[in-house]
Design an enzyme around this catalytic site. Structure first.
Site, PDB file in Angstrom:
ATOM      1  N   ASP A 107       0.623  -1.291  -0.290  1.00 21.46           N
ATOM      2  CA  ASP A 107      -0.049  -0.118   0.240  1.00 21.46           C
ATOM      3  C   ASP A 107       0.806   1.361  -0.085  1.00 21.46           C
ATOM      4  OD1 ASP A 107      -2.653   0.563   0.465  1.00 21.46           O
ATOM      5  OD2 ASP A 107      -1.664   1.785   1.648  1.00 21.46           O
ATOM      6  N   HIS A 272      -7.084  -7.030   1.182  1.00 25.15           N
ATOM      7  CA  HIS A 272      -5.991  -6.411   1.016  1.00 25.15           C
ATOM      8  C   HIS A 272      -4.860  -6.225   1.757  1.00 25.15           C
ATOM      9  CE1 HIS A 272      -4.383  -2.284  -0.334  1.00 25.15           C
ATOM     10  NE2 HIS A 272      -4.412  -1.833   0.784  1.00 25.15           N
TER      11      HIS A 272
END
Length: 291
Positions: A107, A272
């Site tokens: 990320d 994620h």
């Protein structure tokens, strides 16, 4: 005491004027630095780090502006530019005795890792980016109603003042929202770790917003300059990401291949927060990259 990575030593390492990074270090062998994402801290790597520490020196910092690392005021657009944060990482590794090292990021940390690979190719031996597109590509694929999934990107891109006020007013709800909707397996983030993430984010609203604001400004310009100059990632690169391209209408492999010729790209089915939801698979991919 907040949770910690078992068996790792903790230290504060100066990396720039007035900026020290809270860093966990464990294991022995060739070095790899692991950079966390949003809305997390270095703790997101706890499973992968202990796995890799059997064969490697594993270095897990909190990025500047996050966790227990320093949070300098954003006096100009470079304070939280990924170029600056990448320089922090290179300085951190050198302070720990490593001139050359492997680098993996998730990320936000993946955007820092990407920039480090472009700016410091002599220092980065291998690169892994988890569940992102490069900043320039990310903004180019965000269009129409499908871009609503990235509402936080647009919110935190606004001038200083309102975003910080809105987020601080409901910090736990804001940051907790992403911990909930981005996880396919919510049990992968236990209550004590979730509380540590929320505590850390609540104390870092201004610097987190500054990090995101940089990604809507100076970071885009840096990527555009590199694209125009034909700069590419020259080291072996592994990318693991969910198949957001199917929803947003882009070819992730093609976008990444434009930046990296030695590319291993995998679309994954876990959520994620993959280093917490599928740590064995992530560790395996990193080992394959390093091999």
């Amino acid at each position: 005491m907040p949770p910690a990575i078992p068996g790792f030593d903790y230290r504060r390492v100066p990396v720039a004027d007035g900026v020290s990074l809270n860093t966990a270090v464990g294991g022995t062998g060739s070095p790899i630095v692991l950079l966390h994402g949003f809305p997390q801290t270095h703790l997101m790597w706890r499973h992968v780090a202990t796995d890799l520490a059997a064969d490697h020196t594993v270095i897990c910092p909190d990025l500047r502006g996050y966790g227990a690392s320093d949070k300098p005021a954003a006096d100009d657009e470079m304070t939280y530019a990924k170029r600056t944060m990448a320089a922090d990482v290179v300085a951190l590794a050198r302070a720990l005795g490593h001139e050359r090292f492997a680098l993996a990021g998730h990320d936000r940390g993946a955007l820092v890792a990407f920039r480090a690979g472009l700016d410091h190719p002599d220092a980065i031996s291998h690169l892994a980016c988890l569940d992102v597109l490069p900043t320039l590509d990310m903004w180019e694929v965000m269009h129409g109603t499908t871009a609503a999934v990235g509402f936080h990107l647009f919110l935190m891109a606004q001038p200083p003042g309102l975003p910080e006020q809105m987020i601080a007013a409901s910090a736990d709800a804001f940051f907790g929202h992403f911990l909930d909707i981005w996880a396919l397996d919510r049990t992968a983030i236990p209550a004590d770790v979730r509380a540590a993430y929320l505590d850390a984010c609540r104390a870092a609203v201004v610097s987190i917003v500054a990090d995101y604001r940089a990604s809507a400004g100076i970071d885009v310009r840096h990527d555009a300059d590199d694209r125009a100059a034909g700069r590419r990632l020259e080291m072996p690169v592994t990318v693991l990401q969910q198949d957001w391209g199917a929803a947003l209408g882009y070819d992730a492999v093609a976008l990444w291949r434009a930046w990296a010729s030695d590319l291993r790209h995998s679309s994954v089915t876990y959520g994620h927060f993959m280093a917490e939801e599928a740590p064995a698979e992530v560790a395996r991919a990193l080992r394959e990259l390093l091999a």
